[in-house]
Scaffold this motif. Structure first.
Motif, PDB file in Angstrom:
ATOM      1  N   ARG A  93       0.862  -1.186   0.000  1.00 27.86           N
ATOM      2  CA  ARG A  93       0.000   0.000   0.000  1.00 27.86           C
ATOM      3  C   ARG A  93       0.900   1.238   0.000  1.00 27.86           C
ATOM      4  O   ARG A  93       1.626   1.464   0.976  1.00 27.86           O
ATOM      5  CB  ARG A  93      -0.899  -0.017   1.230  1.00 27.86           C
ATOM      6  N   VAL A  94       0.844   2.021  -1.081  1.00 30.67           N
ATOM      7  CA  VAL A  94       1.828   3.092  -1.265  1.00 30.67           C
ATOM      8  C   VAL A  94       1.186   4.377  -1.790  1.00 30.67           C
ATOM      9  O   VAL A  94       0.405   4.358  -2.740  1.00 30.67           O
ATOM     10  CB  VAL A  94       2.933   2.670  -2.280  1.00 30.67           C
ATOM     11  N   LEU A  95       1.558   5.504  -1.159  1.00 30.50           N
ATOM     12  CA  LEU A  95       1.303   6.817  -1.747  1.00 30.50           C
ATOM     13  C   LEU A  95       2.524   7.114  -2.616  1.00 30.50           C
ATOM     14  O   LEU A  95       3.601   7.419  -2.100  1.00 30.50           O
ATOM     15  CB  LEU A  95       1.148   7.883  -0.654  1.00 30.50           C
ATOM     16  N   CYS A  96       2.370   6.975  -3.935  1.00 27.63           N
ATOM     17  CA  CYS A  96       3.474   7.117  -4.880  1.00 27.63           C
ATOM     18  C   CYS A  96       3.420   8.527  -5.457  1.00 27.63           C
ATOM     19  O   CYS A  96       2.533   8.854  -6.252  1.00 27.63           O
ATOM     20  CB  CYS A  96       3.351   6.063  -5.977  1.00 27.63           C
ATOM     21  N   ILE A  97       4.368   9.376  -5.057  1.00 31.45           N
ATOM     22  CA  ILE A  97       4.310  10.809  -5.357  1.00 31.45           C
ATOM     23  C   ILE A  97       5.456  11.177  -6.289  1.00 31.45           C
ATOM     24  O   ILE A  97       6.630  11.054  -5.936  1.00 31.45           O
ATOM     25  CB  ILE A  97       4.379  11.620  -4.051  1.00 31.45           C
ATOM     26  N   VAL A 202       5.113   5.748   1.847  1.00 27.53           N
ATOM     27  CA  VAL A 202       5.082   6.964   1.038  1.00 27.53           C
ATOM     28  C   VAL A 202       6.396   7.028   0.277  1.00 27.53           C
ATOM     29  O   VAL A 202       7.468   6.963   0.874  1.00 27.53           O
ATOM     30  CB  VAL A 202       4.932   8.241   1.921  1.00 27.53           C
ATOM     31  N   VAL A 203       6.319   7.136  -1.051  1.00 32.49           N
ATOM     32  CA  VAL A 203       7.515   7.266  -1.880  1.00 32.49           C
ATOM     33  C   VAL A 203       7.435   8.599  -2.619  1.00 32.49           C
ATOM     34  O   VAL A 203       6.477   8.852  -3.367  1.00 32.49           O
ATOM     35  CB  VAL A 203       7.634   6.110  -2.897  1.00 32.49           C
ATOM     36  N   VAL A 204       8.404   9.477  -2.385  1.00 29.92           N
ATOM     37  CA  VAL A 204       8.494  10.755  -3.108  1.00 29.92           C
ATOM     38  C   VAL A 204       9.710  10.664  -4.013  1.00 29.92           C
ATOM     39  O   VAL A 204      10.833  10.463  -3.557  1.00 29.92           O
ATOM     40  CB  VAL A 204       8.639  11.954  -2.138  1.00 29.92           C
ATOM     41  N   HIS A 205       9.481  10.800  -5.321  1.00 28.46           N
ATOM     42  CA  HIS A 205      10.559  10.539  -6.290  1.00 28.46           C
ATOM     43  C   HIS A 205      10.467  11.484  -7.484  1.00 28.46           C
ATOM     44  O   HIS A 205       9.465  12.138  -7.709  1.00 28.46           O
ATOM     45  CB  HIS A 205      10.468   9.085  -6.769  1.00 28.46           C
TER      46      HIS A 205
END
Length: 206
Positions: A93-97, A202-205
């Protein structure tokens, strides 16, 4: 309808203005400066007084030259096109930003469940990149540093959070956050807030 209003009629107004190429973003339901300018341009075209405020005459004229917006027109998936998800987003489960496409994709086991436009911090207060997790959530929160409302806040790195921004809804990318990930579609973020759990990735990329 006037500056500061936020409701479904404003969303319909924006969708109708978009049909006439006067509003160049997804409807948000928030009446800010961008909406006021679009209304003013419509009034100019139709020989109405340019007030930027929707009175009865403006609304009637708009209804006459547009069609009833569809559900997809009222709430499109996202204004910005999603890019290829970062490999770190493809499990769980990921908030992919993505800073590249300026989007947030809510992903579960590699599948995009929902997506929305986002805005980031300025050069002086950048949004941190990397892998984090949702530490805590607050439906109604006000920044203790900047004293600005942060509805539907999901904190992932110190004081940085994903949250709704009325300023983003009103001014778009003309502004920036103080490091948080701003969302301009309140209804979408409200639905997401209910789904995300403390501990989700949470992934901020780029």
């Amino acid at each position: 309808m006037d500056d500061g209003d936020e409701n479904e009629q404003v969303r319909e107004l924006q969708a109708r203005l978009r049909q006439l190429d006067l509003f160049d973003r997804a409807p948000t339901g928030f009446y800010g400066s961008i909406t006021a300018k679009a209304v003013g341009r419509f009034q100019d075209r139709r020989g109405l007084p340019r007030t930027g405020v929707v009175d009865e005459a403006t609304w009637r004229r708009l209804l006459a030259v547009t069609k009833k917006p569809t559900a997809a027109e009222l709430k499109p998936a996202t204004t910005n096109e999603l890019d290829e998800p970062d490999p770190r987003c493809k499990q769980g489960r990921v908030l992919c930003i993505s800073k590249e496409s300026r989007t947030l994709a809510w992903m579960i086991d590699g599948r995009v469940v929902s997506s929305m436009d986002v805005r980031f911090g300025s050069e002086n207060t950048p949004t941190r990149e990397g892998v984090f997790s949702v530490g805590w959530k607050a439906k109604d929160w006000t920044s203790t540093i900047y004293h600005t409302p942060m509805p539907y806040a999901m904190f992932f790195s110190g004081g940085q959070a994903v949250h709704y921004s009325a300023d983003f809804a009103a001014r778009g990318y003309a502004g920036a956050s103080h490091g948080c990930v701003n969302v301009r579609d309140k209804a979408k973020l409200s639905a997401l807030f209910d789904q995300v759990r403390v501990g989700d990735k949470v992934v901020v990329h780029w």
